[in-house]
Design a protein around this motif. Sequence first.
Motif, PDB file in Angstrom:
ATOM      1  N   ILE A 107       0.837  -1.206   0.000  1.00 60.62           N
ATOM      2  CA  ILE A 107       0.000   0.000   0.000  1.00 60.62           C
ATOM      3  C   ILE A 107       0.873   1.257   0.000  1.00 60.62           C
ATOM      4  N   SER A 108       1.962   1.229   0.756  1.00 56.66           N
ATOM      5  CA  SER A 108       2.882   2.376   0.786  1.00 56.66           C
ATOM      6  C   SER A 108       3.505   2.607  -0.586  1.00 56.66           C
ATOM      7  N   LEU A 109       3.917   1.542  -1.271  1.00 59.94           N
ATOM      8  CA  LEU A 109       4.490   1.684  -2.611  1.00 59.94           C
ATOM      9  C   LEU A 109       3.474   2.245  -3.592  1.00 59.94           C
ATOM     10  N   ILE A 110       2.229   1.788  -3.507  1.00 56.63           N
ATOM     11  CA  ILE A 110       1.171   2.311  -4.377  1.00 56.63           C
ATOM     12  C   ILE A 110       0.953   3.795  -4.099  1.00 56.63           C
ATOM     13  N   SER A 111       0.959   4.181  -2.818  1.00 54.87           N
ATOM     14  CA  SER A 111       0.782   5.602  -2.456  1.00 54.87           C
ATOM     15  C   SER A 111       1.911   6.456  -3.011  1.00 54.87           C
ATOM     16  N   ILE A 145       1.362   6.840  -6.783  1.00 55.92           N
ATOM     17  CA  ILE A 145       0.278   7.792  -7.065  1.00 55.92           C
ATOM     18  C   ILE A 145       0.740   9.222  -6.807  1.00 55.92           C
ATOM     19  N   THR A 146       1.486   9.429  -5.733  1.00 51.94           N
ATOM     20  CA  THR A 146       1.988  10.769  -5.415  1.00 51.94           C
ATOM     21  C   THR A 146       2.936  11.271  -6.497  1.00 51.94           C
ATOM     22  N   ILE A 147       3.849  10.426  -6.942  1.00 54.83           N
ATOM     23  CA  ILE A 147       4.795  10.816  -7.994  1.00 54.83           C
ATOM     24  C   ILE A 147       4.060  11.092  -9.297  1.00 54.83           C
ATOM     25  N   ASN A 148       3.095  10.258  -9.628  1.00 57.62           N
ATOM     26  CA  ASN A 148       2.316  10.441 -10.847  1.00 57.62           C
ATOM     27  C   ASN A 148       1.534  11.756 -10.802  1.00 57.62           C
ATOM     28  N   THR A 149       0.924  12.065  -9.654  1.00 63.60           N
ATOM     29  CA  THR A 149       0.179  13.317  -9.484  1.00 63.60           C
ATOM     30  C   THR A 149       1.119  14.515  -9.605  1.00 63.60           C
TER      31      THR A 149
END
Length: 198
Positions: free
Chosen positions: A25-29, A32-36
Motif C-alpha cells: 500500500i505504501s508503494l502504491i501511495s 500515485i503521489t509521484i504520478n500526481t
Amino acid sequence: MLEKMKKITLSTFLVSGSTAVFAIISLISVFITINTWQTQREASRPYFTFKESPRIELADEVSLEFRFFNVGTHPATELTSKTMVFHENLTENPILIDTYRVVNDIPRDTAASLLLYLDANDVDANDVDANYPDLDAYYIVIRLDYWDPILKDSFAQTIFIKWPGVYQERVQPLIHMEAGEKDRVIQYIKERNLAPLD
C-alpha cells in the motif's frame, strides 16, 4: 507445547502478512503521489499556442506574423525559435531558415510575436509582376525552445503548418499539416540535416 508453537507461527504469519500488505500500500501511495506531481508539473509548465490566426500580408514581400501565447502557469524565458519555410514539393532547398531569440520573460497569457519575411522572388518569381494571382503552397516548421525558471527545466515544441498560398487571387489561411505531410516533412528535414526535431 505444539499448540503454543502453532499460535506463535500463526501470529507471526499474520504480522508478516499485514506488514507486506502495508508495504505494498505504501508503494502504491508513493507511485500515485509521484504520478500526481508529474501531472501537476506538466500542467504548470510554459506552453505556447495560437489564440488567433496568424496574419499574412502580400506586398513587395510575403510577411507572416505569428503570435504565440503562453497558456501555461509558469513564465517562459530564453525563448528561441528556429523557422524553416520550403516549397510543398519537398524537392528544393528551404527558401528561409531563420533563428530568433526573445530577451524578455513571457508570463502566463502573454504573447510573443514572430515575424517572417519571404522575398517575393523566392516564393514564386513568375507571379511577382502579376500581383500575386496564384502562389504555390509552402510548409512552415517552427521549433520553439524555452526555459521554465520555476521548474528549472527546458522544454521544446515543434509546430508544423502549411500555407496553401494564393488561389484565384485570394490569400489562403495557414492550416495545420496532415499526418502524412508531417511525416514527409520530417523525412525532408532529416535528409538535409536542417534541424533537430526531437
